[in-house]
Design an enzyme around this catalytic site. Structure first.
Site, PDB file in Angstrom:
ATOM      1  N   HIS A  87      10.755  19.387   9.655  1.00 43.78           N
ATOM      2  CA  HIS A  87       9.512  19.378   8.885  1.00 43.78           C
ATOM      3  C   HIS A  87       9.792  18.774   7.523  1.00 43.78           C
ATOM      4  O   HIS A  87      10.954  18.581   7.146  1.00 43.78           O
ATOM      5  CB  HIS A  87       8.949  20.800   8.754  1.00 43.78           C
ATOM      6  CG  HIS A  87       9.856  21.712   7.997  1.00 43.78           C
ATOM      7  ND1 HIS A  87      10.783  22.524   8.610  1.00 43.78           N
ATOM      8  CD2 HIS A  87      10.024  21.918   6.668  1.00 43.78           C
ATOM      9  CE1 HIS A  87      11.455  23.190   7.703  1.00 43.78           C
ATOM     10  NE2 HIS A  87      11.018  22.840   6.500  1.00 43.78           N
ATOM     11  N   HIS A  89       8.746  18.379   3.183  1.00 47.13           N
ATOM     12  CA  HIS A  89       8.135  18.917   1.965  1.00 47.13           C
ATOM     13  C   HIS A  89       7.848  17.722   1.061  1.00 47.13           C
ATOM     14  O   HIS A  89       8.709  16.856   0.891  1.00 47.13           O
ATOM     15  CB  HIS A  89       9.088  19.873   1.254  1.00 47.13           C
ATOM     16  CG  HIS A  89       9.484  21.067   2.072  1.00 47.13           C
ATOM     17  ND1 HIS A  89       8.883  22.299   1.946  1.00 47.13           N
ATOM     18  CD2 HIS A  89      10.423  21.221   3.034  1.00 47.13           C
ATOM     19  CE1 HIS A  89       9.436  23.161   2.787  1.00 47.13           C
ATOM     20  NE2 HIS A  89      10.376  22.532   3.466  1.00 47.13           N
ATOM     21  N   GLU A 101      12.466  19.520  -2.520  1.00 48.20           N
ATOM     22  CA  GLU A 101      12.772  20.899  -2.895  1.00 48.20           C
ATOM     23  C   GLU A 101      14.061  20.937  -3.693  1.00 48.20           C
ATOM     24  O   GLU A 101      14.112  21.486  -4.793  1.00 48.20           O
ATOM     25  CB  GLU A 101      12.899  21.761  -1.639  1.00 48.20           C
ATOM     26  CG  GLU A 101      11.607  21.812  -0.847  1.00 48.20           C
ATOM     27  CD  GLU A 101      11.390  23.165  -0.208  1.00 48.20           C
ATOM     28  OE1 GLU A 101      12.046  23.429   0.811  1.00 48.20           O
ATOM     29  OE2 GLU A 101      10.582  23.943  -0.745  1.00 48.20           O
ATOM     30  N   THR A 197      10.758  29.303   2.117  1.00 50.08           N
ATOM     31  CA  THR A 197       9.445  29.943   2.190  1.00 50.08           C
ATOM     32  C   THR A 197       9.664  31.400   2.615  1.00 50.08           C
ATOM     33  O   THR A 197      10.682  31.719   3.216  1.00 50.08           O
ATOM     34  CB  THR A 197       8.539  29.246   3.224  1.00 50.08           C
ATOM     35  OG1 THR A 197       9.210  29.176   4.480  1.00 50.08           O
ATOM     36  CG2 THR A 197       8.177  27.834   2.788  1.00 50.08           C
TER      37      THR A 197
HETATM   38  C1  GRE Z   1      10.841  26.396   5.560  1.00 47.13           C
HETATM   39  O1  GRE Z   1      10.577  25.471   4.781  1.00 47.13           O
HETATM   40  O2  GRE Z   1      10.045  27.308   5.823  1.00 47.13           O
HETATM   41  C2  GRE Z   1      12.157  26.410   6.237  1.00 47.13           C
HETATM   42  C3  GRE Z   1      13.176  25.702   5.672  1.00 47.13           C
HETATM   43  C4  GRE Z   1      14.392  25.693   6.317  1.00 47.13           C
HETATM   44  C5  GRE Z   1      14.576  26.384   7.505  1.00 47.13           C
HETATM   45  C6  GRE Z   1      13.551  27.086   8.058  1.00 47.13           C
HETATM   46  C7  GRE Z   1      12.327  27.110   7.429  1.00 47.13           C
HETATM   47  O3  GRE Z   1      12.994  25.048   4.517  1.00 47.13           O
HETATM   48  O4  GRE Z   1      11.309  27.811   7.986  1.00 47.13           O
HETATM   49 ZN    ZN Z   2      11.763  23.348   4.698  1.00 45.73          ZN
END
Ligand code: GRE
Ligand code: ZN
Length: 255
Positions: A87, A89, A101, A197
């Site tokens: 994912h 950010h 981040e 998170t």
């Molecule tokens: C998140 O952004 O929620 C996250 C991470 C890394 C691992 C698991 C995860 O940044 O849910």
């Molecule tokens: Zn993440």
């Protein structure tokens, strides 16, 4: 989702968010310790996968692609780690806001990719591993903007339109994660941290790569402006502020 103001209150509901090994951090190059024993990662199954069924989802705070268990880190970490999802950010359109981040010497990059894995030597699933201190390994990559379209991201960027609304998902049949990473994987930082998170479990061995991935300005703009959250507001600035390093040491694979 969470504005940067809400983050301060996370520990009230999720005590781990107030712990001493939280992520992300600002990586200060002059305090990093070179570790010549840290070898380049060997990944299996990250190349082109055809005729697959990879779910891409707008989960209301990011875009996530579920990854198959055939993707494994075989060497370079303390155990075998199996991929689960990736994912991103990112920042926002106004303020020309960057949204990574992790930061390096206070510099925030345009965006950041997290490829999430769990320790499959010791645990049966991500869910079992996620709150164990040796449970997870995340590979983090920065994005910068450049002049040229990154054609390895063309499908991903155009698919964003198809998962515009929170909760939407689609199937991708072809995926090549390796091609979406920087060519040079030799330079990285490593430290022990957490989910960024809630519930902020301190379960992640982070590998943050120095070489960024380049996307065109247009591609970054689409990433920043396409997806909506549950309130139909554009998902922006889904990053957490840098957390105190405390007694931790950040190691590097390079001098
Ligand atoms: C998140 O952004 O929620 C996250 C991470 C890394 C691992 C698991 C995860 O940044 O849910
Ligand atoms: Zn993440």
């Amino acid at each position: 989702m969470e504005g940067s103001l809400d983050q301060v209150h996370w520990p009230n509901t999720y005590p781990d968010c107030g712990g001493r090994k939280q992520s992300p951090i600002d990586i200060k190059r002059r305090n990093v310790k070179f570790n010549p024993d840290m070898l380049q990662l060997e990944m299996t199954g990250y190349g082109e996968m055809k005729n697959g069924n990879f779910l891409m989802t707008n989960n209301g705070h990011s875009v996530q692609i579920d990854l198959p268990p055939s993707m494994v880190i075989e060497k370079g970490l303390p155990a075998h780690y199996t991929a689960v999802q990736m994912h991103l950010h990112w920042g926002g359109l106004d303020l020309e806001a960057s949204g990574s981040e992790h930061t390096v010497d206070g510099i925030r990059y345009m965006a950041e990719l997290h490829v999430v894995h769990y320790n499959s030597d010791k645990y049966k699933s991500f869910d079992e591993a996620k709150n164990k201190n040796d449970g997870l390994a995340v590979l983090a990559f920065f994005y910068e903007d450049g002049h040229f379209e990154n054609t390895y991201y063309s499908d991903f960027i155009s698919n964003l339109e198809k998962v515009k609304y929170a909760g939407q998902s689609m199937n991708i049949s072809t995926l090549n994660v390796r091609s979406m990473l920087p060519e040079n994987l030799a330079h990285f930082f490593r430290y022990e941290g957490s989910l960024t998170t809630p519930p902020c479990y301190e379960s992640i061995l982070w590998t943050v790569f120095e070489t960024p991935i380049t996307l065109s300005h247009n591609q970054i703009r689409k990433l920043e402006s396409t997806l909506m959250d549950l309130e139909n507001k554009t998902i922006r600035n889904d990053y957490r502020m840098a957390q105190p390093l405390n007694e931790r040491v950040v190691e590097s694979s390079f001098l």
